[in-house]
Design a protein around this motif. Structure first.
Motif, PDB file in Angstrom:
ATOM      1  N   ASP A   1      -6.641  -5.758  -5.894  1.00  0.00           N
ATOM      2  CA  ASP A   1      -7.556  -4.630  -6.079  1.00  0.00           C
ATOM      3  C   ASP A   1      -7.808  -3.858  -4.786  1.00  0.00           C
ATOM      4  OD1 ASP A   1      -7.816  -5.229  -8.753  1.00  0.00           O
ATOM      5  OD2 ASP A   1      -9.685  -6.365  -8.514  1.00  0.00           O
ATOM      6  N   ARG A   2      -7.585  -4.495  -3.644  1.00  0.00           N
ATOM      7  CA  ARG A   2      -7.851  -3.843  -2.352  1.00  0.00           C
ATOM      8  C   ARG A   2      -6.591  -3.305  -1.689  1.00  0.00           C
ATOM      9  NH1 ARG A   2     -11.877  -7.481   1.254  1.00  0.00           N
ATOM     10  NH2 ARG A   2     -11.163  -5.885   2.707  1.00  0.00           N
ATOM     11  N   VAL A   3      -5.460  -3.392  -2.355  1.00  0.00           N
ATOM     12  CA  VAL A   3      -4.199  -2.936  -1.746  1.00  0.00           C
ATOM     13  C   VAL A   3      -4.298  -1.467  -1.341  1.00  0.00           C
ATOM     14  CG1 VAL A   3      -1.805  -2.339  -2.287  1.00  0.00           C
ATOM     15  CG2 VAL A   3      -2.668  -4.618  -2.830  1.00  0.00           C
ATOM     16  N   GLN A   4      -3.790  -1.189  -0.139  1.00  0.00           N
ATOM     17  CA  GLN A   4      -3.672   0.194   0.335  1.00  0.00           C
ATOM     18  C   GLN A   4      -2.190   0.545   0.414  1.00  0.00           C
ATOM     19  OE1 GLN A   4      -6.408   1.240   3.749  1.00  0.00           O
ATOM     20  NE2 GLN A   4      -6.580  -1.002   3.836  1.00  0.00           N
ATOM     21  N   VAL A   5      -1.836   1.755  -0.019  1.00  0.00           N
ATOM     22  CA  VAL A   5      -0.448   2.215  -0.012  1.00  0.00           C
ATOM     23  C   VAL A   5      -0.307   3.341   1.002  1.00  0.00           C
ATOM     24  CG1 VAL A   5       1.435   3.159  -1.399  1.00  0.00           C
ATOM     25  CG2 VAL A   5      -0.197   1.560  -2.436  1.00  0.00           C
ATOM     26  N   PHE A   6       0.749   3.264   1.822  1.00  0.00           N
ATOM     27  CA  PHE A   6       0.990   4.245   2.873  1.00  0.00           C
ATOM     28  C   PHE A   6       2.409   4.791   2.750  1.00  0.00           C
ATOM     29  CE2 PHE A   6      -2.238   1.350   4.386  1.00  0.00           C
ATOM     30  CZ  PHE A   6      -3.167   2.163   5.016  1.00  0.00           C
ATOM     31  N   GLU A   7       2.603   6.005   3.268  1.00  0.00           N
ATOM     32  CA  GLU A   7       3.934   6.608   3.255  1.00  0.00           C
ATOM     33  C   GLU A   7       4.771   6.166   4.438  1.00  0.00           C
ATOM     34  OE1 GLU A   7       3.730  10.816   2.937  1.00  0.00           O
ATOM     35  OE2 GLU A   7       2.742  10.793   0.966  1.00  0.00           O
ATOM     36  N   THR A   8       4.127   5.797   5.539  1.00  0.00           N
ATOM     37  CA  THR A   8       4.867   5.390   6.734  1.00  0.00           C
ATOM     38  C   THR A   8       4.267   4.123   7.329  1.00  0.00           C
ATOM     39  OG1 THR A   8       3.472   6.644   8.276  1.00  0.00           O
ATOM     40  CG2 THR A   8       5.362   7.811   7.275  1.00  0.00           C
ATOM     41  N   THR A   9       5.087   3.388   8.063  1.00  0.00           N
ATOM     42  CA  THR A   9       4.600   2.198   8.753  1.00  0.00           C
ATOM     43  C   THR A   9       3.594   2.590   9.823  1.00  0.00           C
ATOM     44  OG1 THR A   9       6.729   1.118   8.367  1.00  0.00           O
ATOM     45  CG2 THR A   9       5.311   0.142  10.033  1.00  0.00           C
ATOM     46  N   GLU A  10       3.846   3.715  10.486  1.00  0.00           N
ATOM     47  CA  GLU A  10       2.917   4.183  11.520  1.00  0.00           C
ATOM     48  C   GLU A  10       1.511   4.361  10.960  1.00  0.00           C
ATOM     49  OE1 GLU A  10       6.996   5.633  12.861  1.00  0.00           O
ATOM     50  OE2 GLU A  10       5.918   5.312  10.980  1.00  0.00           O
TER      51      GLU A  10
END
Length: 270
Positions: A73-82
């Motif tokens: 439920d707390r997962v965050q999704v990002f477009e880049t590793t940076e």
């Protein structure tokens, strides 16, 4: 989550900030879920995903997480590793292969010591994990402060994501908790037997064995008694265990001495 009503408070007394786990371009939701489960086992909750191939949210990930919903439920999704590591102060790159990027290389136990030290100061620490097929690329490793590798067989070094996450998470919690276990045998509920109780049990057992002529030849009796006593002394018996063994001996003393009928004797002759 499974509950244990008698968890030792020492096992909960962790003051270090847990590290984040960053999965770079994971391909399968199942691998995300099993990584989340491994995190939950050892008290990690900050899971970050960079460009998951099959998108997010993922029902396959939730199912594979086996009730580690508080992580999913707390997962965050990002477009880049940076972007995924931007708020962290120190980052480890996990890899099983030697890299061209010159960085200190740590085992998971050594890395955990530094992660806990930084976490005690509430600094953000992260562990980068790569893709299922080839891991992290050199550009991603270059973003990290140090490399973590496991003492695997160099001829078969590849681990799946959840296995690698579990080893790093275990080492972190083992260090942060100083190895405190969630439960131990309670001596209040299972007090050890007194020497008097144990000696009485020995005497009871030996009398019963004398009655059935167990000690043969008689001159071997002292040696055989000593061996029997040593066997039970190694068991570190509790009061309840001694009472149980006394009950077993008493039951055997009252057993029927009549020989059991053979199968053949039960059959009707024709």
């Amino acid at each position: 989550m499974s509950k244990n009503a008698k968890i030792r408070e020492e096992a909960r007394a962790i003051t270090a900030r847990p590290p984040a786990v960053i999965l770079c371009e994971p391909q399968l939701g199942e691998n995300i879920g099993t990584a989340a489960r491994a995190m939950a086992n050892f008290g990690l909750v900050d899971l970050r995903i960079v460009n998951p191939r099959d998108g997010w949210p993922s029902e396959k990930a939730r199912a594979a997480a086996s009730r580690a919903d508080h992580v999913i439920d707390r997962v965050q999704v990002f477009e880049t590793t940076e972007a995924a590591i931007a708020d962290l102060n120190f980052v480890y790159a996990t890899t099983a292969r030697s890299r061209e990027v010159p960085k200190p290389v740590r085992g998971p136990d050594e890395a955990a010591i530094k992660a806990v030290e930084l976490g005690e100061r509430q600094h953000g620490v992260g562990y980068l994990f790569g893709r299922e097929r080839w891991g992290l690329n050199n550009e991603e490793v270059a973003l990290a402060d140090e490399i973590v590798t496991l003492p695997v067989d160099p001829d078969f070094a590849s681990l799946n994501i959840a296995q690698a996450v579990l080893v790093c998470a275990y080492e972190w919690r083992n260090t942060a908790s100083r190895g405190e276990l969630p439960f131990l045998l309670s001596e209040e509920e299972h007090p050890p037997a007194s020497k008097d109780d144990i000696l009485r049990m020995f005497e009871h057992l030996e009398r019963s064995l004398d009655d059935v002529s167990f000690f043969r030849p008689p001159e071997r009796r002292p040696h055989m008694v000593r061996n029997l006593r040593n066997i039970f002394q190694k068991a570190e018996l509790s009061q309840q265990e001694v009472r149980t063994l006394r009950g077993v001996i008493a039951a055997l003393e009252r057993r029927e001495t009549r020989p059991r009928k053979s199968r053949d004797s039960d059959e009707t002759e024709t």
